[in-house]
Design a protein around this motif. Structure first.
Motif, mmCIF file in Angstrom:
data_model
loop_
_atom_site.group_PDB
_atom_site.id
_atom_site.type_symbol
_atom_site.label_atom_id
_atom_site.label_comp_id
_atom_site.label_asym_id
_atom_site.label_seq_id
_atom_site.Cartn_x
_atom_site.Cartn_y
_atom_site.Cartn_z
ATOM 1 N N ASP A 2 29.390 -48.866 -24.718
ATOM 2 C CA ASP A 2 30.619 -49.207 -25.189
ATOM 3 C C ASP A 2 31.477 -48.169 -24.957
ATOM 4 O OD1 ASP A 2 32.770 -49.800 -26.087
ATOM 5 O OD2 ASP A 2 32.092 -50.172 -28.585
ATOM 6 N N PRO A 3 32.808 -47.968 -24.237
ATOM 7 C CA PRO A 3 33.688 -46.375 -23.881
ATOM 8 C C PRO A 3 34.311 -45.613 -25.521
ATOM 9 C CG PRO A 3 34.724 -48.489 -23.074
ATOM 10 C CD PRO A 3 33.320 -48.725 -23.998
ATOM 11 N N ILE A 4 34.717 -47.104 -26.216
ATOM 12 C CA ILE A 4 34.915 -46.408 -27.489
ATOM 13 C C ILE A 4 33.439 -45.760 -28.042
ATOM 14 C CG2 ILE A 4 35.890 -47.291 -29.949
ATOM 15 C CD1 ILE A 4 37.081 -49.618 -29.108
ATOM 16 N N LEU A 5 32.387 -45.955 -28.448
ATOM 17 C CA LEU A 5 31.078 -45.597 -29.500
ATOM 18 C C LEU A 5 31.277 -44.068 -28.294
ATOM 19 C CD1 LEU A 5 29.122 -45.365 -30.801
ATOM 20 C CD2 LEU A 5 27.477 -46.569 -29.023
ATOM 21 N N ILE A 6 31.489 -44.130 -27.047
ATOM 22 C CA ILE A 6 31.279 -42.636 -26.645
ATOM 23 C C ILE A 6 32.262 -41.930 -27.143
ATOM 24 C CG2 ILE A 6 31.277 -41.989 -24.075
ATOM 25 C CD1 ILE A 6 30.346 -44.176 -23.351
ATOM 26 N N GLY A 7 34.091 -42.350 -26.729
ATOM 27 C CA GLY A 7 34.826 -41.670 -27.698
ATOM 28 C C GLY A 7 34.486 -40.942 -28.882
ATOM 29 N N VAL A 8 34.042 -41.673 -29.851
ATOM 30 C CA VAL A 8 33.953 -41.521 -30.672
ATOM 31 C C VAL A 8 32.734 -40.206 -31.211
ATOM 32 C CG1 VAL A 8 32.675 -42.109 -33.154
ATOM 33 C CG2 VAL A 8 34.947 -43.644 -32.411
ATOM 34 N N ILE A 9 31.585 -40.446 -30.205
ATOM 35 C CA ILE A 9 30.492 -40.082 -29.472
ATOM 36 C C ILE A 9 31.181 -38.235 -29.437
ATOM 37 C CG2 ILE A 9 28.366 -38.778 -29.289
ATOM 38 C CD1 ILE A 9 27.603 -42.374 -29.010
ATOM 39 N N ALA A 10 31.888 -38.274 -28.372
ATOM 40 C CA ALA A 10 32.649 -37.228 -28.094
ATOM 41 C C ALA A 10 33.509 -36.151 -29.180
ATOM 42 C CB ALA A 10 33.358 -36.926 -27.108
ATOM 43 N N VAL A 11 34.541 -37.234 -30.328
ATOM 44 C CA VAL A 11 34.655 -36.512 -31.226
ATOM 45 C C VAL A 11 34.070 -36.069 -31.541
ATOM 46 C CG1 VAL A 11 36.346 -36.352 -33.020
ATOM 47 C CG2 VAL A 11 36.620 -37.961 -30.916
ATOM 48 N N VAL A 12 32.706 -36.796 -32.517
ATOM 49 C CA VAL A 12 31.665 -36.097 -33.107
ATOM 50 C C VAL A 12 30.990 -34.482 -32.907
ATOM 51 C CG1 VAL A 12 29.645 -36.466 -34.771
ATOM 52 C CG2 VAL A 12 31.489 -38.265 -34.402
ATOM 53 N N ALA A 13 30.686 -34.625 -31.196
ATOM 54 C CA ALA A 13 30.912 -33.714 -30.738
ATOM 55 C C ALA A 13 30.780 -32.533 -30.873
ATOM 56 C CB ALA A 13 29.460 -34.260 -29.662
ATOM 57 N N ALA A 14 32.365 -32.395 -30.585
ATOM 58 C CA ALA A 14 33.488 -31.570 -30.427
ATOM 59 C C ALA A 14 33.751 -30.933 -32.084
ATOM 60 C CB ALA A 14 34.703 -31.838 -30.235
ATOM 61 N N ALA A 15 33.658 -32.115 -33.209
ATOM 62 C CA ALA A 15 34.060 -31.664 -34.098
ATOM 63 C C ALA A 15 32.669 -30.782 -35.076
ATOM 64 C CB ALA A 15 34.258 -32.667 -34.892
ATOM 65 N N MET A 16 31.700 -31.109 -34.178
ATOM 66 C CA MET A 16 30.401 -30.486 -34.588
ATOM 67 C C MET A 16 30.591 -28.262 -34.113
ATOM 68 S SD MET A 16 28.424 -31.252 -36.524
ATOM 69 C CE MET A 16 29.647 -31.998 -37.861
ATOM 70 N N ILE A 17 30.557 -28.503 -32.690
ATOM 71 C CA ILE A 17 30.640 -27.139 -32.538
ATOM 72 C C ILE A 17 32.024 -26.454 -33.152
ATOM 73 C CG2 ILE A 17 31.256 -26.050 -30.051
ATOM 74 C CD1 ILE A 17 30.488 -28.815 -28.753
ATOM 75 N N PHE A 18 32.910 -27.213 -33.712
ATOM 76 C CA PHE A 18 33.740 -27.025 -33.569
ATOM 77 C C PHE A 18 33.249 -26.180 -35.018
ATOM 78 C CE2 PHE A 18 37.145 -26.882 -37.536
ATOM 79 C CZ PHE A 18 37.949 -26.072 -37.217
ATOM 80 N N ASP A 19 32.817 -27.058 -37.064
ATOM 81 C CA ASP A 19 32.328 -26.607 -37.388
ATOM 82 C C ASP A 19 31.496 -25.109 -37.150
ATOM 83 O OD1 ASP A 19 31.979 -27.261 -39.966
ATOM 84 O OD2 ASP A 19 30.054 -28.566 -40.129
ATOM 85 N N TYR A 20 30.375 -24.944 -36.385
ATOM 86 C CA TYR A 20 29.869 -23.941 -35.838
ATOM 87 C C TYR A 20 30.582 -22.396 -35.567
ATOM 88 C CZ TYR A 20 25.997 -20.776 -33.433
ATOM 89 O OH TYR A 20 25.087 -19.584 -33.226
ATOM 90 N N THR A 21 31.899 -22.938 -34.902
ATOM 91 C CA THR A 21 32.419 -21.365 -34.680
ATOM 92 C C THR A 21 32.822 -20.978 -35.649
ATOM 93 O OG1 THR A 21 34.265 -23.251 -33.442
ATOM 94 C CG2 THR A 21 32.996 -22.194 -31.907
ATOM 95 N N ASN A 22 33.120 -22.063 -36.503
ATOM 96 C CA ASN A 22 34.139 -22.116 -37.835
ATOM 97 C C ASN A 22 33.476 -20.952 -38.529
ATOM 98 O OD1 ASN A 22 35.509 -21.257 -40.122
ATOM 99 N ND2 ASN A 22 35.833 -24.399 -39.970
ATOM 100 N N GLY A 23 31.436 -21.783 -38.643
ATOM 101 C CA GLY A 23 30.794 -20.857 -39.653
ATOM 102 C C GLY A 23 31.217 -19.646 -38.693
ATOM 103 N N PHE A 24 30.491 -19.112 -37.212
ATOM 104 C CA PHE A 24 30.731 -17.393 -37.721
ATOM 105 C C PHE A 24 31.740 -16.513 -37.332
ATOM 106 C CE2 PHE A 24 30.552 -19.515 -32.632
ATOM 107 C CZ PHE A 24 31.624 -18.382 -32.181
ATOM 108 N N HIS A 25 33.120 -17.591 -36.993
ATOM 109 C CA HIS A 25 34.436 -16.814 -37.352
ATOM 110 C C HIS A 25 34.629 -17.221 -38.460
ATOM 111 C CE1 HIS A 25 37.993 -17.038 -37.297
ATOM 112 N NE2 HIS A 25 38.642 -16.667 -35.562
ATOM 113 N N ASP A 26 34.426 -17.424 -39.989
ATOM 114 C CA ASP A 26 34.812 -17.040 -40.941
ATOM 115 C C ASP A 26 33.221 -17.265 -41.609
ATOM 116 O OD1 ASP A 26 36.961 -18.078 -39.911
ATOM 117 O OD2 ASP A 26 37.395 -20.116 -41.356
#
Length: 334
Positions: A2-26
């Motif tokens: 499902d393309p919507i599921l793929i889109g949600v997975i992409a956002v969650v993955a990006a959010a996890m990357i942001f979370d990681y950069t937030n960790g080492f940045h902050d």
């Protein structure tokens, strides 16, 4: 798939990357003062910060709900996922830029700026009342409160312990800093892990996987907390050096005062006002307030000025980057 599921997975993955950069940045937010005063070794301080972040994430539900529902309105449609994804990617980009130059900018405001920029260019609604109440006012007020309270608390410490042996006093405050650093770490988790949680909940809502943008599934708590903790343990040494050594020369009493004030401001905003404030702004201004008790020359105002410039630029810069990213990814969500 499902393309919507793929889109949600992409956002969650990006959010996890942001979370990681937030960790080492902050990571510097919680440990810079303890490391610079040698109250804790760098790795012990990072481990303490990582654990504190994990604990704090489970106390930041109110902040997560603010991020997920009070700042922008994105309808439940496939193209809406492009907005959330672009907002997160804009924030990641600005985090990496400021990390490279060693500037302790706000990951929080990078995220908010990214969301607003992508939402505006997509033609959806920005909830300006929520932005004003939950972002702009706290963005201005929390550093001011941190500076003033840092000054007052440090003056009180200097007066109370003015007749104590300096060497014994330093040893005592090194021990006390372990407690204040732990409190700061929990406050960081309450604020910064919660912001990632809010983004994931927003993606689940926009993608139609839940009917409310206020419900936070348990897996979102654990994944956001774990990724922030991993990023924190990786460390952000460039920014740690800026906060811990280049703004003022900190001793254990000064470090304890700054961390105590900053953690108090973080807790108040998270638990009372549910406002997603910047941990970076709060600890940096507290350090400046503590340093100001030693006189104007004690604070390296040139470095402080560069930090303030990064603060001012963060929201519009992340918004501009996110707007550009949205134009690139939008065709993938049609």
């Amino acid at each position: 798939m499902d393309p919507i599921l793929i889109g949600v997975i992409a956002v969650v993955a990006a959010a996890m990357i942001f979370d990681y950069t937030n960790g080492f940045h902050d990571a510097a937010n919680a440990i810079a003062t303890s490391v610079s005063t040698r109250a804790l070794t760098p790795r012990a301080a990072l481990a303490l910060a990582a654990v504190g972040n994990f604990v704090g994430a489970h106390l930041g539900e109110g902040v997560a709900k603010t991020v997920g529902g009070d700042l922008v309105h994105i309808p439940q449609e496939f193209s809406g996922l492009a907005v959330v994804l672009a907002g997160v990617l804009g924030a990641i980009t600005w985090n990496l830029i400021t990390w490279w130059f060693g500037l302790p900018s706000s990951s929080s405001h990078a995220l908010f700026g990214g969301l607003v920029g992508a939402t505006l260019v997509a033609g959806y609604d920005v909830l300006w009342a929520g932005i004003l109440e939950k972002v702009i006012i706290p963005m201005v007020a929390s550093p001011m409160v941190g500076f003033v309270l840092g000054f007052i608390v440090m003056i009180a410490i200097m007066w109370i312990f003015k007749r104590k042996n300096p060497r014994k006093l330093s040893r005592g405050f090194k021990i006390a800093q372990s407690v204040s650093a732990a409190a700061m770490s929990v406050g960081h988790g309450m604020q910064d892990a919660a912001k990632t949680m809010g983004i994931i909940v927003l993606a689940l809502y926009v993608g139609g996987f839940q009917d409310s943008n206020e419900h936070i599934p348990e897996w979102v708590f654990y994944s956001s907390a774990a990724m922030l903790a991993l990023g924190t343990y990786a460390g952000g040494w460039r920014i740690i050096k800026t906060l811990g050594r280049r703004v003022i020369d900190l001793g254990p009493p000064e470090g304890f005062a700054a961390e105590t004030v900053a953690s108090g401001v973080l807790y108040t905003n998270a638990l009372v006002f549910e406002a997603p404030i910047s941990t970076t702004h709060t600890i940096t201004s507290s350090i400046m307030g503590v340093g100001a008790t030693k006189g104007k020359a004690a604070v390296r105002w040139g470095v402080a000025g560069n930090i303030v410039i990064a603060w001012v630029l963060t929201f519009p810069a992340a918004a501009a980057v996110a707007a550009g990213v949205y134009l690139l990814v939008r065709p993938l969500f049609s």
